[in-house]
Design a protein around this motif. Structure first.
Motif, PDB file in Angstrom:
ATOM      1  N   PHE A 344       0.822  -1.203   0.000  1.00 48.77           N
ATOM      2  CA  PHE A 344       0.000   0.000   0.000  1.00 48.77           C
ATOM      3  C   PHE A 344       0.864   1.265   0.000  1.00 48.77           C
ATOM      4  CE2 PHE A 344      -2.649  -3.372   1.712  1.00 48.77           C
ATOM      5  CZ  PHE A 344      -3.820  -3.203   0.972  1.00 48.77           C
ATOM      6  N   VAL A 345       2.053   1.182   0.576  1.00 46.04           N
ATOM      7  CA  VAL A 345       2.980   2.312   0.507  1.00 46.04           C
ATOM      8  C   VAL A 345       3.472   2.479  -0.927  1.00 46.04           C
ATOM      9  CG1 VAL A 345       5.129   3.301   1.384  1.00 46.04           C
ATOM     10  CG2 VAL A 345       3.682   1.932   2.906  1.00 46.04           C
ATOM     11  N   CYS A 346       3.891   1.371  -1.534  1.00 46.42           N
ATOM     12  CA  CYS A 346       4.384   1.430  -2.917  1.00 46.42           C
ATOM     13  C   CYS A 346       3.300   1.900  -3.879  1.00 46.42           C
ATOM     14  CB  CYS A 346       4.903   0.059  -3.336  1.00 46.42           C
ATOM     15  SG  CYS A 346       6.389  -0.457  -2.440  1.00 46.42           S
ATOM     16  N   ASP A 347       2.054   1.540  -3.592  1.00 46.73           N
ATOM     17  CA  ASP A 347       0.939   1.958  -4.439  1.00 46.73           C
ATOM     18  C   ASP A 347       0.799   3.482  -4.468  1.00 46.73           C
ATOM     19  OD1 ASP A 347      -1.365   1.318  -6.073  1.00 46.73           O
ATOM     20  OD2 ASP A 347      -2.607   1.876  -4.365  1.00 46.73           O
ATOM     21  N   GLN A 348       1.225   4.137  -3.401  1.00 48.54           N
ATOM     22  CA  GLN A 348       1.121   5.593  -3.320  1.00 48.54           C
ATOM     23  C   GLN A 348       2.191   6.308  -4.141  1.00 48.54           C
ATOM     24  OE1 GLN A 348      -1.128   7.524  -1.861  1.00 48.54           O
ATOM     25  NE2 GLN A 348      -2.327   5.929  -0.872  1.00 48.54           N
ATOM     26  N   VAL A 349       3.257   5.614  -4.527  1.00 51.36           N
ATOM     27  CA  VAL A 349       4.395   6.303  -5.151  1.00 51.36           C
ATOM     28  C   VAL A 349       4.695   5.855  -6.570  1.00 51.36           C
ATOM     29  CG1 VAL A 349       5.444   6.647  -2.883  1.00 51.36           C
ATOM     30  CG2 VAL A 349       6.157   4.688  -4.269  1.00 51.36           C
ATOM     31  N   VAL A 350       4.216   4.700  -6.993  1.00 51.99           N
ATOM     32  CA  VAL A 350       4.703   4.083  -8.222  1.00 51.99           C
ATOM     33  C   VAL A 350       4.427   4.917  -9.472  1.00 51.99           C
ATOM     34  CG1 VAL A 350       2.624   2.685  -8.620  1.00 51.99           C
ATOM     35  CG2 VAL A 350       4.835   1.893  -9.508  1.00 51.99           C
ATOM     36  N   THR A 351       3.390   5.741  -9.475  1.00 50.34           N
ATOM     37  CA  THR A 351       3.049   6.520 -10.671  1.00 50.34           C
ATOM     38  C   THR A 351       3.814   7.845 -10.758  1.00 50.34           C
ATOM     39  OG1 THR A 351       1.168   7.502  -9.500  1.00 50.34           O
ATOM     40  CG2 THR A 351       0.738   5.538 -10.847  1.00 50.34           C
ATOM     41  N   PHE A 352       4.608   8.174  -9.771  1.00 51.18           N
ATOM     42  CA  PHE A 352       5.345   9.432  -9.780  1.00 51.18           C
ATOM     43  C   PHE A 352       6.574   9.325 -10.683  1.00 51.18           C
ATOM     44  CE2 PHE A 352       2.534  10.201  -6.338  1.00 51.18           C
ATOM     45  CZ  PHE A 352       2.497  11.569  -6.131  1.00 51.18           C
ATOM     46  N   PRO A 353       7.179  10.464 -11.044  1.00 51.29           N
ATOM     47  CA  PRO A 353       8.377  10.411 -11.892  1.00 51.29           C
ATOM     48  C   PRO A 353       9.480   9.570 -11.264  1.00 51.29           C
ATOM     49  CG  PRO A 353       7.556  12.666 -11.743  1.00 51.29           C
ATOM     50  CD  PRO A 353       6.755  11.857 -10.773  1.00 51.29           C
ATOM     51  N   ARG A 354      10.213   8.864 -12.091  1.00 53.25           N
ATOM     52  CA  ARG A 354      11.247   7.966 -11.562  1.00 53.25           C
ATOM     53  C   ARG A 354      12.398   8.718 -10.911  1.00 53.25           C
ATOM     54  NH1 ARG A 354      11.448   2.838 -15.738  1.00 53.25           N
ATOM     55  NH2 ARG A 354       9.335   3.123 -16.544  1.00 53.25           N
ATOM     56  N   SER A 355      12.533   9.997 -11.233  1.00 57.98           N
ATOM     57  CA  SER A 355      13.606  10.792 -10.639  1.00 57.98           C
ATOM     58  C   SER A 355      13.208  11.388  -9.297  1.00 57.98           C
ATOM     59  CB  SER A 355      13.995  11.927 -11.591  1.00 57.98           C
ATOM     60  OG  SER A 355      12.865  12.762 -11.849  1.00 57.98           O
ATOM     61  N   THR A 356      12.010  11.071  -8.801  1.00 63.20           N
ATOM     62  CA  THR A 356      11.508  11.637  -7.549  1.00 63.20           C
ATOM     63  C   THR A 356      12.468  11.367  -6.392  1.00 63.20           C
ATOM     64  OG1 THR A 356       9.206  11.384  -8.248  1.00 63.20           O
ATOM     65  CG2 THR A 356       9.605  11.538  -5.886  1.00 63.20           C
ATOM     66  N   ALA A 357      12.724  12.406  -5.610  1.00 67.48           N
ATOM     67  CA  ALA A 357      13.497  12.264  -4.379  1.00 67.48           C
ATOM     68  C   ALA A 357      12.520  12.233  -3.205  1.00 67.48           C
ATOM     69  CB  ALA A 357      14.477  13.421  -4.224  1.00 67.48           C
ATOM     70  N   VAL A 358      12.589  11.188  -2.398  1.00 64.44           N
ATOM     71  CA  VAL A 358      11.632  11.001  -1.302  1.00 64.44           C
ATOM     72  C   VAL A 358      12.357  11.106   0.034  1.00 64.44           C
ATOM     73  CG1 VAL A 358       9.911   9.485  -0.269  1.00 64.44           C
ATOM     74  CG2 VAL A 358      10.234   9.473  -2.734  1.00 64.44           C
ATOM     75  N   LEU A 359      11.841  11.971   0.892  1.00 64.21           N
ATOM     76  CA  LEU A 359      12.339  12.017   2.258  1.00 64.21           C
ATOM     77  C   LEU A 359      11.608  10.948   3.060  1.00 64.21           C
ATOM     78  CD1 LEU A 359      13.120  15.132   4.387  1.00 64.21           C
ATOM     79  CD2 LEU A 359      11.921  13.183   5.399  1.00 64.21           C
ATOM     80  N   VAL A 360      12.352  10.020   3.621  1.00 69.33           N
ATOM     81  CA  VAL A 360      11.781   8.923   4.401  1.00 69.33           C
ATOM     82  C   VAL A 360      12.245   9.057   5.842  1.00 69.33           C
ATOM     83  CG1 VAL A 360      11.526   6.436   4.645  1.00 69.33           C
ATOM     84  CG2 VAL A 360      11.840   7.427   2.370  1.00 69.33           C
TER      85      VAL A 360
END
Length: 525
Positions: A344-360
């Motif tokens: 469900f976490v991955c489902d929230q991000v998979v459609t974003f640009p592949r170059s996205t930088a994510v603060l975790v």
């Protein structure tokens, strides 16, 4: 031989859009026979958390349609500089020019049409590729014939394009569908935008569509006026081809407000056009310097990347199901099942640009390592930015960068905050009344402060040049003590507990003003 150029977005524009588009995509592919033929669909301004429109309906498309279709995705951030100038969420001139710039240079012809058209060669068995291949240089139109909604909606099988074309040959006679509506020149026919075939080299010569046309309507008429000047005439293919439109007027489209509809100026863009060229955009039409993502339905879809990422991070379940509970006495228990939650976490991000930088920012080490594996497996190239304030997390993960929160905030395109128990083990049962240890409490306090600071100051810490707010994803923030804390700062839906994930943009209502002021000062951690 030819490139079909279409545009749209993943929304509900017009009546029964998904069926009309699938019928059209499949029918267009059906009349292609040259190996260089292609359907270029510009997915314009679909929200980042949605797949592109063709991906959303891929199961209704034929293998041939998937093979010939190229999807060019224009992101909301790429549209943002035009947002204040137009009421429209999808722009025709920009979309068609983006596709033209990136079309197959081997193709002699470009065909402009829309996502609800079927093209029927008058000689049964002949392809549109053959028809265009035999043409002399020129600019060609065909009239548009309407298909009553009951016929295409109830009788067409969207995955049977050959059968649909055969039905049209029968219906056109039985139901008198073929009526030519002539128009003022250079618009030879009414609704001319549903078939305009131009030489690719001509379109480059005249600088594509006029990108000043951002209020909707008449882009096709402007192109006809300019190509008529460039070529000296407008030709027809009525002797070789019929074009049929899936009528959808029961429900007005979003940009159709009757007499109040806002349109591009007809005098400026049609009747007073004196030159085929648009010199003001000669170097910029089609956004040649903008990196546009390309998606192929026959490979590398969001679904394929999603499953590839999860396969890197989790193994199949060994039991038929797992259990958890919403009982009130478990409100303080922050244990959760990571293999269940990670999809469900991955489902929230998979459609974003592949170059996205994510603060975790996380408490559980296995969450960070699991998400990092999935992130790489989904094909992302952007870094995972982890604050050094988060203790106890692995430091040697590929693609993970550690630095103080201050330096990471302006680099992040998205945020993930995971509210778990640092001391939870992988085999530990969940939601059984687990008590937090001092280590758990300490790390959660730090995490909560980091989250509130990031959300309250999001507009002040955005990357340079970014116009839109950044997305916040909360993990393990439903039916526990951090549910209110997360939704005080983030405008999230009320989601079922089973996903254990909430997501949204920072709230902009009055309740957040005091929080923003608090975290602007130097006393915030």
């Amino acid at each position: 031989m030819f490139s079909v150029i279409l545009y749209g977005r993943n929304d509900s524009h017009g009546y029964n859009l998904h069926k009309r588009a699938a019928i059209s995509f499949n029918a267009l592919a059906e009349v292609m026979s040259d190996p260089d033929d292609e359907i270029l669909f510009v997915d314009y301004n679909t929200p980042d958390d949605h797949p592109t429109f063709p991906e959303a309906i891929h199961d209704t498309l034929t293998d041939k349609a998937k093979k010939v279709m190229r999807i060019l995705r224009v992101r909301p951030e790429q549209h943002a500089h035009l947002k204040s100038k137009t009421h429209l969420v999808a722009l025709e001139a920009q979309s068609r020019n983006v596709a033209l710039r990136r079309s197959n240079p081997n193709n002699r012809w470009v065909l402009y049409t829309n996502t609800d058209m079927l093209l029927v060669p008058r000689n049964e068995g002949e392809s549109l590729s053959t028809i265009l291949g035999d043409l002399t240089d020129g600019f060609y139109q065909v009239p548009r014939f309407e298909i009553p909604e009951m016929l295409w909606e109830a009788a067409f099988d969207r995955r049977d394009p050959a059968g649909n074309l055969a039905k049209l040959r029968d219906w056109s006679v039985r139901f008198h569908l073929n009526q030519i509506v002539h128009n003022y020149m250079p618009m030879k026919y009414d609704a001319l935008g549903d078939f305009q075939a131009a030489l690719r080299e001509d379109m480059f010569a005249i600088h594509g569509f006029d990108e000043d046309m951002i209020l909707g309507w008449h882009c096709d008429s402007n192109l006809a006026a300019r190509l008529a000047l460039y070529r000296g005439r407008v030709d027809t293919l009525i002797d070789k081809l019929f074009g049929y439109h899936c009528d959808h007027t029961r429900v007005a489209a979003a940009n159709n407000k009757g007499r109040a509809t806002r349109m591009n100026d007809q005098d400026r863009f049609i009747w007073n056009v004196a030159s085929p060229y648009v010199p003001a955009q000669a170097e910029t039409w089609g956004w040649p310097d903008v990196e546009i993502e390309e998606v192929r339905l026959d490979r590398d879809t969001a679904y394929q990347r999603f499953t590839a990422g999860l396969d890197k991070a989790i193994t199949p379940a060994t039991t038929p199901f797992i259990g958890t509970s919403l009982e009130w006495q478990l409100f303080e228990d922050l244990t959760y099942d990571l293999p269940h939650t990670l999809p469900f976490v991955c489902d929230q991000v998979v459609t974003f640009p592949r170059s996205t930088a994510v603060l975790v920012a996380a408490t559980r080490p296995d969450f960070l390592s699991g998400f990092a594996s999935a992130w790489k497996g989904m094909g992302f190239t952007g870094p995972l930015l982890v604050p050094t304030e988060c203790d106890g997390l692995p430091n040697d993960l590929e693609g993970v960068e550690r630095a103080p929160m201050n330096s990471l905030l302006p680099r992040a395109d998205m945020f993930i905050f995971e509210f778990g128990l640092a001391t939870q083990t992988a085999t530990e049962p969940v939601r059984t009344g687990r008590i937090m240890t001092p280590v758990d409490k300490k790390r959660l306090r730090v995490l909560e402060k980091l989250f509130k600071r990031a959300a309250a100051t999001e507009s002040q810490t955005r990357p340079a040049g970014r116009r839109g707010a950044r997305r916040f994803i909360g993990v393990n923030v439903i039916y526990n003590k951090f549910w209110t804390a997360f939704t005080d700062y983030v405008g999230a839906n009320i989601n079922p507990f089973c996903s254990q994930v909430l997501a949204g943009l920072p709230r902009e209502d009055d309740s957040l003003k005091g929080k923003v002021l608090k975290f602007r000062g130097r006393h915030a951690i």
